[in-house]
Design a protein around this motif. Structure first.
Motif, PDB file in Angstrom:
ATOM      1  N   GLU A 194      -0.115   1.116   4.972  1.00 25.14           N
ATOM      2  CA  GLU A 194       0.782   0.881   3.841  1.00 25.14           C
ATOM      3  C   GLU A 194       0.348  -0.409   3.156  1.00 25.14           C
ATOM      4  O   GLU A 194      -0.192  -1.307   3.802  1.00 25.14           O
ATOM      5  N   PRO A 195       0.586  -0.545   1.847  1.00 22.50           N
ATOM      6  CA  PRO A 195       0.252  -1.804   1.188  1.00 22.50           C
ATOM      7  C   PRO A 195       1.124  -2.938   1.741  1.00 22.50           C
ATOM      8  O   PRO A 195       2.219  -2.717   2.235  1.00 22.50           O
ATOM      9  N   ALA A 196       0.612  -4.150   1.654  1.00 25.67           N
ATOM     10  CA  ALA A 196       1.362  -5.319   2.107  1.00 25.67           C
ATOM     11  C   ALA A 196       2.638  -5.462   1.282  1.00 25.67           C
ATOM     12  O   ALA A 196       2.740  -4.939   0.166  1.00 25.67           O
ATOM     13  N   ALA A 197       3.596  -6.188   1.809  1.00 27.35           N
ATOM     14  CA  ALA A 197       4.875  -6.375   1.119  1.00 27.35           C
ATOM     15  C   ALA A 197       4.637  -7.022  -0.245  1.00 27.35           C
ATOM     16  O   ALA A 197       3.930  -8.014  -0.364  1.00 27.35           O
ATOM     17  N   GLY A 198       5.206  -6.441  -1.274  1.00 29.70           N
ATOM     18  CA  GLY A 198       5.059  -6.961  -2.625  1.00 29.70           C
ATOM     19  C   GLY A 198       3.786  -6.522  -3.324  1.00 29.70           C
ATOM     20  O   GLY A 198       3.566  -6.880  -4.477  1.00 29.70           O
ATOM     21  N   GLU A 199       2.929  -5.782  -2.671  1.00 30.84           N
ATOM     22  CA  GLU A 199       1.675  -5.310  -3.255  1.00 30.84           C
ATOM     23  C   GLU A 199       1.762  -3.813  -3.521  1.00 30.84           C
ATOM     24  O   GLU A 199       2.588  -3.114  -2.949  1.00 30.84           O
ATOM     25  N   THR A 200       0.909  -3.313  -4.404  1.00 26.85           N
ATOM     26  CA  THR A 200       0.848  -1.882  -4.686  1.00 26.85           C
ATOM     27  C   THR A 200      -0.587  -1.404  -4.500  1.00 26.85           C
ATOM     28  O   THR A 200      -1.515  -2.201  -4.445  1.00 26.85           O
ATOM     29  N   LEU A 201      -0.746  -0.113  -4.412  1.00 29.12           N
ATOM     30  CA  LEU A 201      -2.088   0.458  -4.338  1.00 29.12           C
ATOM     31  C   LEU A 201      -2.766   0.307  -5.689  1.00 29.12           C
ATOM     32  O   LEU A 201      -2.094   0.142  -6.721  1.00 29.12           O
ATOM     33  N   PRO A 202      -4.083   0.364  -5.751  1.00 33.54           N
ATOM     34  CA  PRO A 202      -4.784   0.262  -7.034  1.00 33.54           C
ATOM     35  C   PRO A 202      -4.379   1.400  -7.960  1.00 33.54           C
ATOM     36  O   PRO A 202      -3.920   2.450  -7.509  1.00 33.54           O
ATOM     37  N   PRO A 203      -4.519   1.206  -9.270  1.00 32.38           N
ATOM     38  CA  PRO A 203      -4.161   2.274 -10.203  1.00 32.38           C
ATOM     39  C   PRO A 203      -5.058   3.495 -10.016  1.00 32.38           C
ATOM     40  O   PRO A 203      -6.143   3.405  -9.446  1.00 32.38           O
ATOM     41  N   ALA A 204      -4.595   4.618 -10.514  1.00 32.43           N
ATOM     42  CA  ALA A 204      -5.349   5.864 -10.394  1.00 32.43           C
ATOM     43  C   ALA A 204      -6.652   5.765 -11.182  1.00 32.43           C
ATOM     44  O   ALA A 204      -6.703   5.130 -12.238  1.00 32.43           O
ATOM     45  N   PRO A 205      -7.723   6.362 -10.692  1.00 26.50           N
ATOM     46  CA  PRO A 205      -8.971   6.370 -11.450  1.00 26.50           C
ATOM     47  C   PRO A 205      -8.804   7.120 -12.771  1.00 26.50           C
ATOM     48  O   PRO A 205      -7.915   7.958 -12.909  1.00 26.50           O
ATOM     49  N   TYR A 206      -9.683   6.820 -13.716  1.00 27.17           N
ATOM     50  CA  TYR A 206      -9.606   7.444 -15.022  1.00 27.17           C
ATOM     51  C   TYR A 206      -9.691   8.958 -14.873  1.00 27.17           C
ATOM     52  O   TYR A 206     -10.595   9.484 -14.234  1.00 27.17           O
ATOM     53  N   GLY A 207      -8.744   9.666 -15.452  1.00 18.95           N
ATOM     54  CA  GLY A 207      -8.730  11.116 -15.433  1.00 18.95           C
ATOM     55  C   GLY A 207      -8.000  11.722 -14.248  1.00 18.95           C
ATOM     56  O   GLY A 207      -7.807  12.929 -14.205  1.00 18.95           O
ATOM     57  N   ALA A 208      -7.579  10.916 -13.277  1.00 20.81           N
ATOM     58  CA  ALA A 208      -6.854  11.449 -12.119  1.00 20.81           C
ATOM     59  C   ALA A 208      -5.389  11.632 -12.469  1.00 20.81           C
ATOM     60  O   ALA A 208      -4.816  10.874 -13.246  1.00 20.81           O
ATOM     61  N   GLN A 209      -4.780  12.642 -11.901  1.00 18.42           N
ATOM     62  CA  GLN A 209      -3.376  12.930 -12.172  1.00 18.42           C
ATOM     63  C   GLN A 209      -2.446  11.976 -11.445  1.00 18.42           C
ATOM     64  O   GLN A 209      -1.387  11.630 -11.941  1.00 18.42           O
ATOM     65  N   GLN A 210      -2.823  11.573 -10.242  1.00 15.87           N
ATOM     66  CA  GLN A 210      -1.964  10.686  -9.457  1.00 15.87           C
ATOM     67  C   GLN A 210      -2.832   9.663  -8.729  1.00 15.87           C
ATOM     68  O   GLN A 210      -4.018   9.891  -8.509  1.00 15.87           O
TER      69      GLN A 210
END
Length: 79
Positions: free
Chosen positions: A23-39
């Motif tokens: 899981e991402p660390a507290a207060g952090e998010t996963l990187p944004p979706a790659p260009y053209g990916a739905q999720q």
């Protein structure tokens, strides 16, 4: 005595492996979706290696004898 302590230390070190999902660390998010990916990609997909990062092995064997080329760095040992 020291062997038993080192064996206990190795067992304790081996017991601390993480078994939960990443899981991402507290207060952090996963990187944004790659260009053209739905999720966005999940943690497991982010850990997969590219084919260039882990290329497949070439298992082709030599089928014919080949003469070795002269190697100028193949010198006898100095005594």
């Amino acid at each position: 005595m020291t062997r038993s302590l080192s064996a206990i230390a190795l067992l304790l070190l081996g017991a601390c492996a993480q078994t939960a999902d990443l899981e991402p660390a507290a207060g952090e998010t996963l990187p944004p979706a790659p260009y053209g990916a739905q999720q966005p990609l999940d943690a497991e997909q982010l850990l997969e290696l590219d084919p260039q990062a882990a290329p497949e092995r070439s298992v082709e064997l030599r089928r014919e004898s080949e003469e070795r080329e002269d190697d100028p760095f193949d010198l006898p040992p100095e005594i």
